[in-house]
Design a protein around this motif. Structure first.
Motif, PDB file in Angstrom:
ATOM      1  N   ILE A 167       0.850  -1.189   0.000  1.00  0.00           N
ATOM      2  CA  ILE A 167       0.000   0.000   0.000  1.00  0.00           C
ATOM      3  C   ILE A 167       0.886   1.239   0.000  1.00  0.00           C
ATOM      4  N   GLY A 168       0.608   2.158  -0.893  1.00  0.00           N
ATOM      5  CA  GLY A 168       1.208   3.491  -0.840  1.00  0.00           C
ATOM      6  C   GLY A 168       0.096   4.497  -0.593  1.00  0.00           C
ATOM      7  N   MET A 169       0.289   5.358   0.395  1.00  0.00           N
ATOM      8  CA  MET A 169      -0.772   6.338   0.694  1.00  0.00           C
ATOM      9  C   MET A 169      -0.172   7.607   1.266  1.00  0.00           C
ATOM     10  N   SER A 170      -0.903   8.666   1.178  1.00  0.00           N
ATOM     11  CA  SER A 170      -0.452   9.942   1.718  1.00  0.00           C
ATOM     12  C   SER A 170      -0.233   9.819   3.215  1.00  0.00           C
ATOM     13  N   THR A 172       4.039   2.188   2.464  1.00  0.00           N
ATOM     14  CA  THR A 172       4.876   3.358   2.257  1.00  0.00           C
ATOM     15  C   THR A 172       4.027   4.592   2.028  1.00  0.00           C
ATOM     16  N   ALA A 173       4.648   5.742   2.205  1.00  0.00           N
ATOM     17  CA  ALA A 173       3.971   6.990   1.877  1.00  0.00           C
ATOM     18  C   ALA A 173       3.892   7.127   0.364  1.00  0.00           C
ATOM     19  N   SER A 174       2.879   7.844  -0.086  1.00  0.00           N
ATOM     20  CA  SER A 174       2.744   8.168  -1.495  1.00  0.00           C
ATOM     21  C   SER A 174       2.498   9.667  -1.565  1.00  0.00           C
ATOM     22  N   LYS A 175       3.093  10.313  -2.553  1.00  0.00           N
ATOM     23  CA  LYS A 175       2.902  11.770  -2.631  1.00  0.00           C
ATOM     24  C   LYS A 175       1.616  12.118  -3.332  1.00  0.00           C
ATOM     25  N   GLN A 176       1.071  11.198  -4.103  1.00  0.00           N
ATOM     26  CA  GLN A 176      -0.039  11.630  -4.947  1.00  0.00           C
ATOM     27  C   GLN A 176      -1.368  10.935  -4.771  1.00  0.00           C
TER      28      GLN A 176
END
Lengths: 347, 347
Positions: free
Chosen positions: A102-105, A137-141
């Motif tokens: 998962i990638g997320m803000s 992880t973090a996601s920028k978008q």
């Protein structure tokens, strides 16, 4: 339609990646005998025993595959597992493990991620799947979900796309086009809401097609049914891009033709009526809509009697020799070349 | 630094998803005996034979894990495979297959995707890996790369994190901190370029640390070395988040303490000097920098003689009983609690 309204917010930055993974996975119990070691090391360890291992992966991206304006996160988690399980059933195998990345803000509240994982867990529970790893992880978008599924089958049971034979009957489970029409409905209600946030979405009586879009179910029951009837399909694929596209895959890979009968394509009455409300041809929705996650398969004619009374399986045509073409025979009896106008993520 | 300058552009929208996958994978030959069926069906089919199957997955997101301003796409493809292979080596296993899912803007020219895949293929070729599946889709959120790796090992050879014993020697391959210092260098040159695009990046003589960041190599050779020496590590992990974080994982999961000696931590002279240029403590770069993809492992003292002359393996401390704490002994001899300030994607 703000999904985060009135929810508590816990800060992901404080929790950090390892804290988050621990938090999300701590109540998850490993159950399959093929899972030798689950989450907690550099890699999970699996024991395939005497089976072949089936592997498939699917990625879902915000703004392409889903719109958080009308997709509850729990449903999204559930769906992102189902679309993967469906690929293993389409091989006539049994899925047993998934990894989830998962990638997320970092602005996402923990409670939102928990909702997403609730849906993932529910799917795992109902389909008897172990969650064995992943990445957070973090996601920028935007929200990014990547799932890999592992399944098992005896070599003799595995069903490919390239093994359909002339004369085989073309079968499909359930009904088609509902997920696409459900999406049109959700998109319309989103526009209404954006124009006037006081108006509540009007989805009354449309539960079935909305669920077809938001909360599909992979057809494990169809794999079980075929097994119990002693039928091994001669070829199989799941309907993710639309009936036409999938049938063309089988024909192309098997080097065969087909006759597909429009009147035999199973379409639910609600799908039919709602398609008409939108000025859409229900047959086109079934052929090119996609995301139904039904199973499209071929069987030998000799197996027809074993399945003919199963209302949840429709026989929609038959396989021909390659030079006979890939034909759609309309309700009026005219013959058209079958073409795939299935979903293209790049347009 | 425009990577797409003067390159030909082919439109992804015209090619479509299936066309793109065909185009990218057509020259890729399957080679492993464990790969029963590769790309081309709902799932790949693997034959684990009598081995255990190892599975790991890692996701790389633009703006979080990489910056296309200074990351050549070929290197990025190569690295996204290496970081996954590293997880299998860290289990003392042999990676044999990967799946690769890519999300990218439909504005990306085909030639850019081809570059990315060139790096993926190069890594597969050099490390003897089959590409067996994946997913390719448009992204509204920048470039998304999700790789899942499958590896194999005999049960007796698998090396976990939770099996270090008191008295075991702590070893690390190669040198540490280079990838982090290389990143600082690339970030600085990016800022210089943004301020004045006429100035070319000054990376002269810094190849080693720039490569450590952009083109890491998973340490298959260390796994081979240990095998050839008849050593099975008592525990192992790869250094992705920094030495401190990884050693704490081993200690926590093994319920042990450790003494780590600062003077023994291997740091390349270029890493050392460049860290100093940036006003950074080289030891902190090694402890917390991450992305070195070296192997951190513990061995029995009895195995010391088998490895003591291998210059590419450093013995940096030993495992203690849990109440002795997790200690960093500085060059001056003072004792500090080892803390992980490793990379947190959410901050």
């Amino acid at each position: 339609m703000d999904l985060f309204e009135n929810t508590e917010r816990t800060n992901l930055e404080q929790l950090g990646e390892f804290g988050l993974i621990d938090h999300l996975t701590k109540n998850f119990v490993i159950g399959k005998s093929t899972t030798f070691k689950g989450i907690g090391d550099d890699a999970a360890v699996l024991d395939a025993k005497d089976k072949k291992v089936l592997v498939s992966t699917d990625m879902l991206l915000e703004g392409i595959h889903f719109d958080l304006a009308y997709t509850p996160l729990k449903h999204l988690g559930y769906k992102s597992v189902q679309v993967n399980l469906s690929d293993i059933y389409a091989m006539n195998g049994i899925p047993e493990q998934i990894t989830v990345s998962i990638g997320m803000s970092s602005k996402f509240p923990l409670e939102a991620i928990e909702e997403l994982y609730e849906g993932i867990y529910l799917a795992c529970e109902q389909y008897n799947i172990d969650l064995i790893g992943g990445d957070t992880t973090a996601s920028k978008q935007g929200l990014v979900i990547s799932v890999t599924v592992l399944g098992y089958a005896d070599e003799k049971d595995i069903t490919y796309r390239n093994t359909a034979e002339e004369g085989d009957l073309i079968c499909v489970s359930g009904d088609l086009g509902g997920a696409y029409v459900g999406l049109q409905l959700l998109e319309r209600e989103k526009l209404v809401y954006l124009e006037n946030p006081q108006i509540q979405p009007d989805l009354e009586g449309k539960d079935y097609i909305v669920e077809r879009q938001l909360k599909p179910e992979a057809r494990r029951d169809v794999v079980d049914l075929l097994k119990s009837r002693g039928i091994k399909p001669t070829s199989m694929i799941d309907v993710s891009d639309g009936l036409a596209s999938e049938l063309l895959h089988i024909c192309k890979q098997s080097n065969k033709g087909c006759n597909l009968y429009e009147e035999k394509i199973p379409i639910d009455p609600m799908t039919f009526e709602t398609a008409r409300e939108f000025g859409l041809d229900p047959t086109v929705c079934a052929l090119s809509g996609g995301e139904d996650y039904e199973l499209l398969f071929t069987i030998k004619q000799a197996d027809y009697d074993k399945i003919k009374h199963d209302v949840d399986v429709s026989i929609i045509g038959y396989i021909t020799e390659p030079n006979a073409g890939k034909n759609l025979i309309s309700k009026g009896g005219s013959v058209h070349a079958l073409t795939a106008q299935g979903w293209n993520a790049f347009t």
